[in-house]
Design a protein around this motif. Sequence first.
Motif, PDB file in Angstrom:
ATOM      1  N   PHE A  57      60.735  99.872  61.548  1.00  0.00           N
ATOM      2  CA  PHE A  57      62.346  99.187  61.430  1.00  0.00           C
ATOM      3  C   PHE A  57      62.360  98.890  60.101  1.00  0.00           C
ATOM      4  O   PHE A  57      61.617  98.963  59.150  1.00  0.00           O
ATOM      5  CB  PHE A  57      61.989  97.732  61.969  1.00  0.00           C
ATOM      6  N   VAL A  58      63.606  98.499  59.623  1.00  0.00           N
ATOM      7  CA  VAL A  58      64.004  98.302  58.354  1.00  0.00           C
ATOM      8  C   VAL A  58      64.876  97.154  58.371  1.00  0.00           C
ATOM      9  O   VAL A  58      65.878  97.456  59.046  1.00  0.00           O
ATOM     10  CB  VAL A  58      64.573  99.511  57.644  1.00  0.00           C
ATOM     11  N   THR A  59      64.734  96.127  57.513  1.00  0.00           N
ATOM     12  CA  THR A  59      65.766  95.184  57.186  1.00  0.00           C
ATOM     13  C   THR A  59      65.682  94.301  56.209  1.00  0.00           C
ATOM     14  O   THR A  59      64.584  93.971  55.733  1.00  0.00           O
ATOM     15  CB  THR A  59      65.426  93.872  58.566  1.00  0.00           C
ATOM     16  N   ASN A  60      66.636  94.318  55.433  1.00  0.00           N
ATOM     17  CA  ASN A  60      66.599  93.607  54.071  1.00  0.00           C
ATOM     18  C   ASN A  60      65.768  94.125  53.048  1.00  0.00           C
ATOM     19  O   ASN A  60      65.102  93.102  52.452  1.00  0.00           O
ATOM     20  CB  ASN A  60      66.767  92.102  54.108  1.00  0.00           C
ATOM     21  N   GLY A  61      65.553  95.612  52.973  1.00  0.00           N
ATOM     22  CA  GLY A  61      64.552  95.901  52.067  1.00  0.00           C
ATOM     23  C   GLY A  61      63.127  95.924  52.489  1.00  0.00           C
ATOM     24  O   GLY A  61      62.223  96.216  51.547  1.00  0.00           O
ATOM     25  N   ILE A  62      63.185  95.301  53.723  1.00  0.00           N
ATOM     26  CA  ILE A  62      61.375  95.368  54.073  1.00  0.00           C
ATOM     27  C   ILE A  62      61.500  96.295  55.238  1.00  0.00           C
ATOM     28  O   ILE A  62      62.319  96.310  56.231  1.00  0.00           O
ATOM     29  CB  ILE A  62      61.297  93.742  54.736  1.00  0.00           C
ATOM     30  N   LEU A  63      60.360  97.112  55.284  1.00  0.00           N
ATOM     31  CA  LEU A  63      60.239  98.169  56.296  1.00  0.00           C
ATOM     32  C   LEU A  63      58.993  97.840  56.954  1.00  0.00           C
ATOM     33  O   LEU A  63      57.962  97.277  56.580  1.00  0.00           O
ATOM     34  CB  LEU A  63      60.247  99.509  55.621  1.00  0.00           C
ATOM     35  N   GLY A  64      58.882  98.331  58.126  1.00  0.00           N
ATOM     36  CA  GLY A  64      57.652  97.985  58.833  1.00  0.00           C
ATOM     37  C   GLY A  64      57.360  98.643  60.122  1.00  0.00           C
ATOM     38  O   GLY A  64      58.242  99.335  60.853  1.00  0.00           O
ATOM     39  N   LEU A  65      55.898  98.356  60.577  1.00  0.00           N
ATOM     40  CA  LEU A  65      55.662  99.146  62.006  1.00  0.00           C
ATOM     41  C   LEU A  65      55.503  97.675  62.897  1.00  0.00           C
ATOM     42  O   LEU A  65      54.961  96.619  62.434  1.00  0.00           O
ATOM     43  CB  LEU A  65      54.245  99.433  61.911  1.00  0.00           C
ATOM     44  N   SER A  66      56.112  98.004  64.181  1.00  0.00           N
ATOM     45  CA  SER A  66      56.032  96.743  64.933  1.00  0.00           C
ATOM     46  C   SER A  66      55.634  97.346  66.462  1.00  0.00           C
ATOM     47  O   SER A  66      55.866  98.592  66.625  1.00  0.00           O
ATOM     48  CB  SER A  66      57.327  96.047  64.771  1.00  0.00           C
ATOM     49  N   ARG A  67      55.825  96.389  67.391  1.00  0.00           N
ATOM     50  CA  ARG A  67      55.605  96.812  68.767  1.00  0.00           C
ATOM     51  C   ARG A  67      57.118  97.389  69.151  1.00  0.00           C
ATOM     52  O   ARG A  67      57.908  97.251  68.280  1.00  0.00           O
ATOM     53  CB  ARG A  67      55.630  95.596  69.719  1.00  0.00           C
ATOM     54  N   ALA A  68      57.254  98.059  70.085  1.00  0.00           N
ATOM     55  CA  ALA A  68      58.375  98.554  70.316  1.00  0.00           C
ATOM     56  C   ALA A  68      59.347  97.969  70.951  1.00  0.00           C
ATOM     57  O   ALA A  68      59.103  96.902  71.495  1.00  0.00           O
ATOM     58  CB  ALA A  68      58.028  99.842  71.255  1.00  0.00           C
ATOM     59  N   GLY A  69      60.796  98.253  70.911  1.00  0.00           N
ATOM     60  CA  GLY A  69      61.743  97.526  71.447  1.00  0.00           C
ATOM     61  C   GLY A  69      62.498  96.692  70.501  1.00  0.00           C
ATOM     62  O   GLY A  69      62.190  96.432  69.422  1.00  0.00           O
ATOM     63  N   GLN A  70      63.728  96.373  70.802  1.00  0.00           N
ATOM     64  CA  GLN A  70      64.637  95.370  70.190  1.00  0.00           C
ATOM     65  C   GLN A  70      64.059  94.278  69.351  1.00  0.00           C
ATOM     66  O   GLN A  70      64.263  94.127  68.052  1.00  0.00           O
ATOM     67  CB  GLN A  70      65.751  95.171  70.883  1.00  0.00           C
ATOM     68  N   SER A  71      63.235  93.527  70.007  1.00  0.00           N
ATOM     69  CA  SER A  71      62.552  92.423  69.333  1.00  0.00           C
ATOM     70  C   SER A  71      61.040  92.492  69.177  1.00  0.00           C
ATOM     71  O   SER A  71      60.436  91.644  69.252  1.00  0.00           O
ATOM     72  CB  SER A  71      62.865  91.082  70.089  1.00  0.00           C
ATOM     73  N   GLY A  72      60.638  93.679  69.163  1.00  0.00           N
ATOM     74  CA  GLY A  72      59.069  94.212  68.866  1.00  0.00           C
ATOM     75  C   GLY A  72      58.374  93.167  67.696  1.00  0.00           C
ATOM     76  O   GLY A  72      59.064  93.320  66.745  1.00  0.00           O
ATOM     77  N   MET A  73      57.495  92.471  67.862  1.00  0.00           N
ATOM     78  CA  MET A  73      56.742  91.751  66.857  1.00  0.00           C
ATOM     79  C   MET A  73      56.130  92.573  65.829  1.00  0.00           C
ATOM     80  O   MET A  73      55.621  93.698  65.979  1.00  0.00           O
ATOM     81  CB  MET A  73      55.841  90.740  67.318  1.00  0.00           C
ATOM     82  N   ASP A  74      56.547  92.329  64.485  1.00  0.00           N
ATOM     83  CA  ASP A  74      55.912  92.954  63.398  1.00  0.00           C
ATOM     84  C   ASP A  74      54.392  93.140  63.355  1.00  0.00           C
ATOM     85  O   ASP A  74      53.653  92.066  63.690  1.00  0.00           O
ATOM     86  CB  ASP A  74      56.184  92.160  62.090  1.00  0.00           C
ATOM     87  N   LEU A  75      53.810  94.369  63.034  1.00  0.00           N
ATOM     88  CA  LEU A  75      52.516  94.466  62.754  1.00  0.00           C
ATOM     89  C   LEU A  75      52.150  94.804  61.282  1.00  0.00           C
ATOM     90  O   LEU A  75      50.779  94.222  60.740  1.00  0.00           O
ATOM     91  CB  LEU A  75      51.991  95.621  63.680  1.00  0.00           C
ATOM     92  N   TYR A  76      53.003  95.358  60.557  1.00  0.00           N
ATOM     93  CA  TYR A  76      52.518  95.904  59.316  1.00  0.00           C
ATOM     94  C   TYR A  76      53.679  96.185  58.575  1.00  0.00           C
ATOM     95  O   TYR A  76      54.350  97.113  58.612  1.00  0.00           O
ATOM     96  CB  TYR A  76      51.730  97.170  59.310  1.00  0.00           C
ATOM     97  N   ASN A  77      53.746  95.337  57.451  1.00  0.00           N
ATOM     98  CA  ASN A  77      55.181  95.264  56.760  1.00  0.00           C
ATOM     99  C   ASN A  77      54.910  95.857  55.304  1.00  0.00           C
ATOM    100  O   ASN A  77      53.915  95.331  54.563  1.00  0.00           O
ATOM    101  CB  ASN A  77      55.873  93.955  56.567  1.00  0.00           C
ATOM    102  N   VAL A  78      55.781  96.634  54.681  1.00  0.00           N
ATOM    103  CA  VAL A  78      55.776  97.118  53.496  1.00  0.00           C
ATOM    104  C   VAL A  78      57.155  96.475  52.857  1.00  0.00           C
ATOM    105  O   VAL A  78      58.332  96.427  53.349  1.00  0.00           O
ATOM    106  CB  VAL A  78      56.004  98.830  53.522  1.00  0.00           C
ATOM    107  N   PHE A  79      57.044  96.086  51.781  1.00  0.00           N
ATOM    108  CA  PHE A  79      58.095  95.504  50.913  1.00  0.00           C
ATOM    109  C   PHE A  79      58.944  96.197  50.021  1.00  0.00           C
ATOM    110  O   PHE A  79      58.037  97.136  49.380  1.00  0.00           O
ATOM    111  CB  PHE A  79      57.712  94.111  50.372  1.00  0.00           C
ATOM    112  N   ASN A  80      60.003  95.945  49.640  1.00  0.00           N
ATOM    113  CA  ASN A  80      60.793  96.671  48.495  1.00  0.00           C
ATOM    114  C   ASN A  80      61.271  98.106  48.755  1.00  0.00           C
ATOM    115  O   ASN A  80      60.558  99.062  48.075  1.00  0.00           O
ATOM    116  CB  ASN A  80      59.736  96.384  47.227  1.00  0.00           C
TER     117      ASN A  80
END
Length: 196
Positions: A93-116
Amino acid sequence: MNMKTLKAFIALLAISFSGFANAGLIEFEYTGTGSGTIGGQAFTDSFFTITEYSNTDDLQSCSATCQYIDAISTTITIDNVGVFDFVSGTRTFVTNGILGLSRAGQSGMDLYNVFNVGSYDLLTALDTVVDSVSFLQWNRSPSVNTSGGKLVFNNGDTTGTFQARFNSPATVTEPTTLAIFAFGLLGLAASRFKKA
């Protein structure tokens, strides 16, 4: 059918199939160093690579400023531990300059976030980004399950990388094989016509 028509038909077939070989397929790769457990086996400060294969045609919106793509498949390689397939679904996913790996689906909880990552859109290749990353929510429900058992990274911050690329070995699909087969048929047909 004369030889010229046969050659034109097979060439058109090959070009058509080869054009589909990588359509929409993208590979997202996350790396870093972390500690945790997999199937109850502990690992400490181990280098890992998480690779997600996704289809850009599956891009979805999770809010006005959030987009994501559920993965087709995901694997993790943990140094000195092994290579495992994810059984639980994941997404990038990507939101407001933060990209990450999360559980699948629309509201999947974040697991590993990459900033900037700026305005990256999930639909294009992206050279390696090296940045601060965070592990979070791995021990929450639902569990993150792999072929090696439940995977849990300890919460915390580290330095990691992210990159997105097309034309990876994993995206060589059946249509490319068909294109090669078509060229083989052309060779057989040409040799047959030479003998006649």
